[in-house]
Write a protein that holds these residues in place. Structure first.
Motif, short mmCIF file in Angstrom:
data_model
loop_
_atom_site.label_atom_id
_atom_site.label_comp_id
_atom_site.label_asym_id
_atom_site.label_seq_id
_atom_site.Cartn_x
_atom_site.Cartn_y
_atom_site.Cartn_z
N UNK A 50 24.50 37.26 35.26
CA UNK A 50 24.98 38.35 34.42
C UNK A 50 25.88 39.26 35.24
N UNK A 51 27.02 39.58 34.67
CA UNK A 51 27.95 40.53 35.30
C UNK A 51 28.25 41.65 34.31
N UNK A 52 28.17 42.87 34.78
CA UNK A 52 28.54 44.02 33.96
C UNK A 52 29.88 44.56 34.42
N UNK A 53 30.73 44.90 33.46
CA UNK A 53 32.05 45.47 33.76
C UNK A 53 32.86 44.56 34.70
N UNK A 54 32.94 43.29 34.39
CA UNK A 54 33.73 42.37 35.21
C UNK A 54 35.18 42.37 34.74
N UNK A 55 36.08 42.07 35.67
CA UNK A 55 37.51 42.10 35.39
C UNK A 55 38.11 40.72 35.57
N UNK A 56 38.86 40.27 34.58
CA UNK A 56 39.65 39.03 34.70
C UNK A 56 41.07 39.46 35.05
N UNK A 57 41.47 39.25 36.28
CA UNK A 57 42.79 39.68 36.72
C UNK A 57 43.86 38.73 36.20
N UNK A 58 45.05 39.23 35.87
CA UNK A 58 46.13 38.37 35.35
C UNK A 58 46.72 37.52 36.46
N UNK A 59 47.27 36.38 36.09
CA UNK A 59 47.93 35.52 37.07
C UNK A 59 49.22 36.13 37.56
N UNK A 60 49.90 36.89 36.69
CA UNK A 60 51.14 37.55 37.08
C UNK A 60 50.88 39.04 37.23
N UNK A 61 51.30 39.66 38.32
CA UNK A 61 51.00 41.08 38.54
C UNK A 61 51.54 42.00 37.47
#
Length: 273
Positions: A50-61
């Protein structure tokens, strides 16, 4: 000026702080996530993280990232996949559950989920890989205190279907669910009771084993002094930010008025000269 946030003892499960506290707690997080999956999706799961407040970062900045309120990773003991490498596990990731509580109406939610799905899937396959069967299943679960489709239903389920042959299986692997805590129809009495407790987490809304279990987790979190202190500190921080922004806005307005008056006076003097 201060923010009118709820007292700590009156927080409901639907509140952002309490939901995050439940999911991130080292003792409560996993059983809490299992309860959500069992009561809302109707599944029993094996090994989960379980992860809370996780971020999926974009491939392009230059692109926008995606924040997942509660992300649950379900694993199996089969061959390691690209997804398991991404999530830092040694087992195969079979399903991802994204739980999103909302108390504010949002526009274009379906298109928002389209981008959310694409962002999550973009991490699943590494360059040079061709076996798309390794992409895990994805459940995007919205918990709302309003009806996004105005049908007074407590649940709306969406999957990819063939318009000409609705019964034909199309293994797209994505299920999007909307749960309306105020819905009077659909689902069953147990589901409606569970949703009501998520929105109004009080003793009089404990009606069965599911709500009793959830109430137990809520009681444990609220009994921890460090959580209470953290919430109060957060409130003080937010009050400070509101005061700071209000002051900046006043200064900005003062500067704009001074600038405008200066321009007007200069223009008048110039005309008279």
């Amino acid at each position: 000026m201060s923010i009118n946030y709820e007292p700590f003892d009156e927080l409901d499960v639907m509140s952002n702080y309490l939901m995050n506290a439940l999911a991130s707690d080292p003792e409560i997080g996993e059983p809490f996530a299992r309860l959500l999956i069992r009561k809302l999706i109707g599944k029993e799961v094996g090994e989960i993280h379980v992860r809370a407040e996780s971020i999926v970062t974009p491939r392009h900045p230059g692109n926008r990232g995606v924040r997942l309120d509660i992300e649950v990773i379900e694993e199996s003991n089969s061959v390691v996949t690209d997804a398991s490498e991404y999530y830092g596990t040694e087992s195969a990731v079979v399903n991802i559950y994204d739980f999103e509580p909302h108390r504010q109406h949002e526009e274009d939610v379906p298109r928002k989920h389209r981008y959310r799905q694409a962002s999550i899937d973009s991490k699943m396959m590494k360059k040079g890989k061709n076996d798309f069967t390794k992409i895990p299943g994805l459940y995007i679960v919205n918990i709302l205190n309003y009806d996004p489709f105005d049908k007074d239903n407590c649940v709306y389920s969406f999957e990819m279907r063939c318009e000409e042959f609705p019964d034909m299986c199309y293994d797209y692997g994505v299920t999007i669910l909307y749960f309306n805590t105020e819905g009077k129809h659909g689902g069953n009495a147990a589901l409606r009771g569970f949703l009501k407790f998520l929105e109004h987490s009080t003793a009089d809304n404990i009606v069965d084993e599911g709500t009793e279990e959830m109430a137990h987790y809520v009681e444990q979190i609220k009994a921890r002094s460090e959580r209470r202190d953290e919430y109060m500190t957060l409130g003080e921080y937010l009050d400070g930010e509101v005061a700071r922004l209000a002051k900046e806005q006043q200064e900005h307005q003062r500067e704009e008025i001074t600038k405008r008056l200066t321009e007007e006076i200069t223009e008048r003097v110039t005309e008279e000269v």
